[in-house]
Design an enzyme around this catalytic site. Structure first.
Site, PDB file in Angstrom:
ATOM      1  N   TYR A 136      50.146  40.446 -24.827  1.00  0.00           N
ATOM      2  CA  TYR A 136      51.054  40.321 -23.687  1.00  0.00           C
ATOM      3  C   TYR A 136      52.131  41.394 -23.874  1.00  0.00           C
ATOM      4  O   TYR A 136      51.899  42.398 -24.529  1.00  0.00           O
ATOM      5  CB  TYR A 136      51.594  38.887 -23.669  1.00  0.00           C
ATOM      6  CG  TYR A 136      52.186  38.425 -22.366  1.00  0.00           C
ATOM      7  CD1 TYR A 136      51.503  38.579 -21.162  1.00  0.00           C
ATOM      8  CD2 TYR A 136      53.429  37.793 -22.328  1.00  0.00           C
ATOM      9  CE1 TYR A 136      52.037  38.133 -19.970  1.00  0.00           C
ATOM     10  CE2 TYR A 136      53.978  37.335 -21.140  1.00  0.00           C
ATOM     11  CZ  TYR A 136      53.285  37.510 -19.960  1.00  0.00           C
ATOM     12  OH  TYR A 136      53.820  37.061 -18.781  1.00  0.00           O
ATOM     13  N   ARG A 166      53.425  47.117  -8.784  1.00  0.00           N
ATOM     14  CA  ARG A 166      54.643  47.225  -9.593  1.00  0.00           C
ATOM     15  C   ARG A 166      54.399  46.482 -10.899  1.00  0.00           C
ATOM     16  O   ARG A 166      54.584  45.271 -10.980  1.00  0.00           O
ATOM     17  CB  ARG A 166      55.850  46.617  -8.866  1.00  0.00           C
ATOM     18  CG  ARG A 166      57.163  46.785  -9.605  1.00  0.00           C
ATOM     19  CD  ARG A 166      58.138  45.699  -9.280  1.00  0.00           C
ATOM     20  NE  ARG A 166      57.580  44.370  -9.448  1.00  0.00           N
ATOM     21  CZ  ARG A 166      57.422  43.755 -10.620  1.00  0.00           C
ATOM     22  NH1 ARG A 166      57.737  44.367 -11.744  1.00  0.00           N
ATOM     23  NH2 ARG A 166      56.926  42.533 -10.675  1.00  0.00           N
ATOM     24  N   LYS A 203      47.171  37.591 -18.589  1.00  0.00           N
ATOM     25  CA  LYS A 203      47.555  36.275 -18.070  1.00  0.00           C
ATOM     26  C   LYS A 203      46.444  35.253 -18.311  1.00  0.00           C
ATOM     27  O   LYS A 203      46.694  34.121 -18.734  1.00  0.00           O
ATOM     28  CB  LYS A 203      47.853  36.370 -16.567  1.00  0.00           C
ATOM     29  CG  LYS A 203      49.056  37.236 -16.215  1.00  0.00           C
ATOM     30  CD  LYS A 203      50.362  36.571 -16.582  1.00  0.00           C
ATOM     31  CE  LYS A 203      51.549  37.430 -16.167  1.00  0.00           C
ATOM     32  NZ  LYS A 203      52.844  36.811 -16.437  1.00  0.00           N
ATOM     33  N   ASP A 211      52.254  41.029 -10.107  1.00  0.00           N
ATOM     34  CA  ASP A 211      52.643  42.447 -10.068  1.00  0.00           C
ATOM     35  C   ASP A 211      52.324  43.142  -8.757  1.00  0.00           C
ATOM     36  O   ASP A 211      51.895  44.303  -8.735  1.00  0.00           O
ATOM     37  CB  ASP A 211      52.010  43.198 -11.249  1.00  0.00           C
ATOM     38  CG  ASP A 211      52.737  42.889 -12.559  1.00  0.00           C
ATOM     39  OD1 ASP A 211      53.827  42.307 -12.505  1.00  0.00           O
ATOM     40  OD2 ASP A 211      52.203  43.227 -13.620  1.00  0.00           O
ATOM     41  N   ASP A 222      53.799  34.580  -9.931  1.00  0.00           N
ATOM     42  CA  ASP A 222      54.491  34.450 -11.210  1.00  0.00           C
ATOM     43  C   ASP A 222      55.758  35.286 -11.258  1.00  0.00           C
ATOM     44  O   ASP A 222      56.765  34.861 -11.837  1.00  0.00           O
ATOM     45  CB  ASP A 222      53.555  34.847 -12.354  1.00  0.00           C
ATOM     46  CG  ASP A 222      54.159  34.563 -13.714  1.00  0.00           C
ATOM     47  OD1 ASP A 222      54.729  33.467 -13.888  1.00  0.00           O
ATOM     48  OD2 ASP A 222      54.076  35.427 -14.607  1.00  0.00           O
ATOM     49  N   ASP A 223      55.751  36.466 -10.657  1.00  0.00           N
ATOM     50  CA  ASP A 223      56.925  37.336 -10.693  1.00  0.00           C
ATOM     51  C   ASP A 223      58.116  36.690  -9.985  1.00  0.00           C
ATOM     52  O   ASP A 223      59.269  36.927 -10.372  1.00  0.00           O
ATOM     53  CB  ASP A 223      56.616  38.680 -10.034  1.00  0.00           C
ATOM     54  CG  ASP A 223      55.440  39.368 -10.683  1.00  0.00           C
ATOM     55  OD1 ASP A 223      55.496  39.602 -11.899  1.00  0.00           O
ATOM     56  OD2 ASP A 223      54.444  39.641  -9.983  1.00  0.00           O
ATOM     57  N   ASN A 279      60.651  44.469 -18.955  1.00  0.00           N
ATOM     58  CA  ASN A 279      59.591  44.786 -19.903  1.00  0.00           C
ATOM     59  C   ASN A 279      58.997  46.148 -19.547  1.00  0.00           C
ATOM     60  O   ASN A 279      59.078  46.575 -18.401  1.00  0.00           O
ATOM     61  CB  ASN A 279      58.475  43.722 -19.820  1.00  0.00           C
ATOM     62  CG  ASN A 279      58.904  42.400 -20.389  1.00  0.00           C
ATOM     63  OD1 ASN A 279      59.421  42.331 -21.492  1.00  0.00           O
ATOM     64  ND2 ASN A 279      58.695  41.336 -19.634  1.00  0.00           N
ATOM     65  N   ASN A 335      60.355  34.182 -21.645  1.00  0.00           N
ATOM     66  CA  ASN A 335      58.993  34.627 -21.381  1.00  0.00           C
ATOM     67  C   ASN A 335      58.300  33.647 -20.451  1.00  0.00           C
ATOM     68  O   ASN A 335      58.309  32.436 -20.685  1.00  0.00           O
ATOM     69  CB  ASN A 335      58.223  34.721 -22.710  1.00  0.00           C
ATOM     70  CG  ASN A 335      56.963  35.535 -22.580  1.00  0.00           C
ATOM     71  OD1 ASN A 335      56.195  35.372 -21.636  1.00  0.00           O
ATOM     72  ND2 ASN A 335      56.732  36.415 -23.535  1.00  0.00           N
TER      73      ASN A 335
END
Length: 605
Positions: A125, A178, A196, A269, A291-292, A431, A475
């Protein structure tokens, strides 16, 4: 699945090949009557146990002699894997080694990650996944994921029927718009979807055969990728507008047609405008999740709840400054507003103390380029561009960085936060590590160890004046595996925003009082699998209690119900079950008709 379909050579039996090579005993009637399993299938990563096959299993499966006679336990194999892992000279080579283990020994691979999560998480990750994405074309070896290009428009369902496993229950999809702080990474972003899915199994306990990583390859505007001879994606400018949105729509429809309406679809992303657009479009039509936005929002809110527990300052009285107005910052800010409204705070009061900054400075009513989704947070005040000036003017006690700009929170910024508050909270969420707004050492050093710190990337402990500080990692692996576990196990119809409040509070509860006393805002990463299970059970309970599940009747014990769905990290017997049958009576002789005398037959005629 019958892997012999994949290549004509796999249809050849090993026994005739050996006979042909010897040149003698071409036909052996005794051997010819023995049915042997295809050893290619036995050695497939899904079934292969390597030296953990018992002698009986090797004999019965027809693989005796194809490996040394030594028999190892899974613990022995774990130690061998650990030795090999540590012997690699770099993190990217450790990632490559683990990928090879995954290809050969799937169950061993997931157990190794689960039991060594603190050491391995930075490899599978963030931050190493950033290097994996950057070099994806260089290291591509074999198909473990599904690529859907813009040229496949109109045929996505056909592609999904090519997938290597049946029974898909979760999909992680990216378009690479992104990625982390790297920007547009096109088809290379598949590395993120794979990462993931690894944690879905290693932490969430979801069977890997039910998971499908997907990349929507719609081109890229990254010129270095377009000019890279090793780039694996479509060498066209990124497709936008109606054609792009029609591809996503076709993908969503094909997913539910192929795998059912309860298939869990995880968006990862996408560029912020697209991420927000698709979340708004699909949240209540499909069982989907971003998730973002939502995962990061739930993780961030959990941290704020724990800041409140440590400082005693209520969230509604806290001033927040978010530096960055992308999906991560908006996700956390919106989740915070939702939490305050749940507490009975009016919308106007809930947004009053939340400030956002972008590249042009503080978002105000005069900001010309304020994103549409951020306009709820603009303030009627004079524009301020400099971060230090913003901190002096607003005196926030919580500073959140989601910019992808490494070193943005410099010494002056951190010292200003420490000057204004006894226990300032600073979150450097970008990150990979090089993009982090500050390091843990900088945060603790310039605040005299008083900071409540959280980072997106892992940092080692910091020692100041003989006192050791352990940085907390904000995280998303503490949230999204549990969210997926609940959604899949409970067969969620859709996931309204309220479910993420449940996730945040459960995550906050999993941070012990001892950790809070030490200024740590999150559970330790080593406990991530336990946290994922607790989050999964709490959320599944909420889904059942609020008529968001397609399962009826509701299980009496949700915890046990979730537990029964988990992947097994131990080897099981590789042979089909056998059982005794009672001895059957002998078959009676067949009845024969008595012979008719020819004379009698003639008389009858």
């Amino acid at each position: 699945m019958d892997f012999r379909r994949l290549h004509p050579l796999l249809r050849l039996s090993a026994r005739p090949l050996l006979s042909f090579c010897r040149g003698v005993n071409i036909y052996d009637d005794e051997m010819d009557q023995i049915a042997r399993p295809d050893w290619h299938l036995i050695m497939d990563g899904k079934y292969n146990k390597g030296l953990a096959f018992t002698i009986k299993e090797r004999q019965r499966l027809g693989i005796m002699g194809l490996m040394p006679c030594s028999v190892r336990s899974i613990e022995d194999q774990m130690e061998a894997a650990r030795t090999n892992f540590e012997a690699r000279p770099s993190d990217i080579s450790r990632f490559t080694y683990l990928s090879a283990v995954h290809h050969r020994h799937r169950r061993l691979y997931y157990r190794f990650i689960r039991e060594n999560i603190e050491r391995v998480l930075p490899i599978v990750y963030t931050p190493t996944v950033g290097d994996v994405v950057a070099t994806y074309g260089l290291n591509f070896q074999h198909a473990t994921s599904l690529f859907i290009s813009i040229h496949d428009k109109g045929h996505i369902r056909d592609l999904m029927h090519n997938w290597i496993d049946d029974g898909v229950r979760a999909i992680c999809v990216t378009d690479g718009g992104r990625v982390l702080g790297l920007g547009d990474m096109g088809a290379n972003a598949m590395g993120i979807s794979l990462g993931k899915m690894i944690l879905y199994t290693a932490l969430g306990g979801l069977p890997p055969s039910t998971l499908m990583p997907v990349c929507l390859d719609v081109g890229t505007d990254n010129q270095s990728l377009l000019q890279d001879p090793l780039y694996v994606g479509s060498r066209i400018p990124r497709v936008k507008g109606p054609e792009y949105e029609e591809l996503v729509e076709e993908f969503m429809q094909a997913a539910v047609k192929c795998f059912g309406h309860t298939v869990f679809i995880h968006f990862e992303d996408f560029a912020t405008p697209n991420a927000l657009k698709f979340l708004d479009k699909y949240q209540y039509k499909y069982c989907c999740f971003n998730d973002d936005i939502q995962g990061t929002g739930a993780t961030g809110l959990a941290a704020f709840i724990n800041v409140e527990r440590i400082t005693g300052l209520k969230l509604e009285d806290t001033v927040f400054v978010f530096v960055g107005a992308g999906s991560a910052a908006l996700g956390i800010a919106n989740m915070l507003v939702m939490e305050l409204e749940e507490r009975g705070i009016s919308y106007e009061e809930a947004t009053k103390n939340i400030y956002l900054m972008d590249a042009d400075g503080l978002l105000t009513c005069e900001s010309p380029n304020a994103p549409e989704q951020a306009k709820r947070f603009v303030k009627p005040m004079e524009p301020v561009k400099d971060l230090l000036a913003v901190l002096e003017k607003l005196k926030p006690s919580v500073l959140v960085g989601a910019t992808g700009i490494g070193g943005l929170f410099n010494e002056q910024v951190l010292k200003t936060m420490a000057k204004n508050h006894e226990r300032p909270a600073v979150f450097a969420l970008s990150n990979p590590t090089t993009n982090s707004e500050c390091t843990a050492e900088q945060a603790f050093t310039y605040t005299e160890g008083r900071v409540l710190f959280g980072s997106g990337s892992p940092f080692p402990p910091v020692v100041i004046n003989g006192k050791r500080y352990t940085p907390a990692q904000a995280n998303n692996c503490l949230t999204f595996p549990g969210i997926a576990l609940a959604a899949i196990t409970a067969k969620a119809r859709y996931l309204p925003n309220s479910v993420f409040s449940v996730v945040s509070h459960e995550l906050a509860r999993n941070t012990t009082q001892e950790q809070l006393d030490a200024g740590t805002l999150f559970p330790a990463i080593k406990d991530a699998s336990k946290v994922a299970f607790n989050v999964g059970v709490a959320l599944a309970q909420y889904l059942f209690d609020n008529d968001l599940s397609n399962i009826y009747p509701k299980p009496d014990d949700v915890c046990e119900f979730v537990k029964k769905s988990l992947y097994t990290f131990e080897y099981q017997n590789s042979l089909p079950a056998t059982w005794d049958y009672p001895e059957q009576p002998p078959t009676p002789p067949a009845k024969t008709q008595p012979e008719i005398d020819p004379q009698e037959k003639k008389k009858k005629e």
